[in-house]
Design an enzyme around this catalytic site. Structure first.
Site, PDB file in Angstrom:
ATOM      1  N   ARG A  81       1.489  -1.367  -0.254  1.00 28.80           N
ATOM      2  CA  ARG A  81       0.234  -0.060   0.068  1.00 28.80           C
ATOM      3  C   ARG A  81       0.441   1.617   0.332  1.00 28.80           C
ATOM      4  NH1 ARG A  81      -4.637  -1.879  -1.741  1.00 28.80           N
ATOM      5  NH2 ARG A  81      -5.806  -3.254  -0.802  1.00 28.80           N
ATOM      6  N   GLU A 114      -8.276 -13.324  -5.509  1.00 25.79           N
ATOM      7  CA  GLU A 114      -7.348 -13.057  -4.842  1.00 25.79           C
ATOM      8  C   GLU A 114      -7.298 -14.152  -3.902  1.00 25.79           C
ATOM      9  OE1 GLU A 114      -8.016  -9.448  -2.338  1.00 25.79           O
ATOM     10  OE2 GLU A 114      -8.288  -8.013  -4.325  1.00 25.79           O
TER      11      GLU A 114
END
Length: 221
Positions: A81, A114
């Site tokens: 992130r 995912e």
């Protein structure tokens, strides 16, 4: 000494969703995924205020559990992130960016894409507003159980950053402990793990159906 704070019952503890009149709305930044709006809101006696915020489509996430009662494990994913410069441990999640797709179906799709998992049972775990002071995002977290792995020849082909997203199973108790120790920080993982821990202690009886209405989300019926 008398307190001016009133006492409130459990049933009274409800957020009030009633947007005040907006006298001006302008898109001041158009981004790749979401935009920034600048709006003037009329608060009545409190006057008018201007607020800049990220206009977000909303998202869903899935906390997948496996294992025996009292020894459940959570499927976690590590993802970079950039805004915080960290490879966070998270749970499968994604934006509500497919027109007409019900949120619970989006959650199952994210779990498949995912984590290479399918869920035999899906319940609604918890809803929350990610950062209501500057972000319009509403996020819904589901609990997936009776999970099974997708066959190798039927798995989703990941691209770009999703090619480098390690996965692991970790004890639900260890997730809670890591959160309390300050070792993990992703809010969706924390919110989901804490909610699952409470729900487990209550025998899972407080869970809502996966297709429960989501009235507070401005773009989901």
């Amino acid at each position: 000494m008398t307190s001016e704070h009133r006492r409130m019952s459990r049933d009274d503890l409800v957020d009030e969703y009633a947007k005040v009149p907006v006298t001006r709305s302008e898109c001041v930044y158009e981004g790749r995924v979401w935009n920034v709006l600048s709006e003037e809101a009329d608060l009545g006696d409190a006057g008018r205020v201007t607020r800049d915020f990220v206009d977000h489509p909303g998202a869903v996430a899935v906390l997948a559990l496996r294992g025996d009662a009292g020894a459940e494990e959570v499927l976690v994913i590590q993802q970079y992130r950039h805004p915080i410069g960290a490879r966070e441990w998270e749970i499968p999640a994604g934006l509500l960016d497919v027109d007409g797709e019900p949120p619970h179906e989006a959650a199952l799709r994210e779990l498949y894409e995912e984590a290479d998992l399918r869920a035999g049972r899906l319940d609604l775990l918890i809803d929350y507003a990610s950062s209501p002071g500057g972000l319009s995002e509403q996020l819904r977290v589901y609990l997936a159980r009776d999970v099974s792995e997708v066959a190798a020849d039927d798995r989703f082909e990941r691209e770009d950053e999703e090619l480098d997203m390690p996965t692991a199973w970790v004890s639900l108790d260890d997730v809670v402990a890591a959160a309390m120790a300050g070792r993990i920080h992703n809010p969706t993982l924390l919110m989901g793990a804490f909610a699952a821990n409470v729900a487990r202690a209550n025998g899972w009886k407080d869970l809502r159906p996966a297709d429960s209405p989501w009235e507070v989300h401005p773009k989901v019926s």
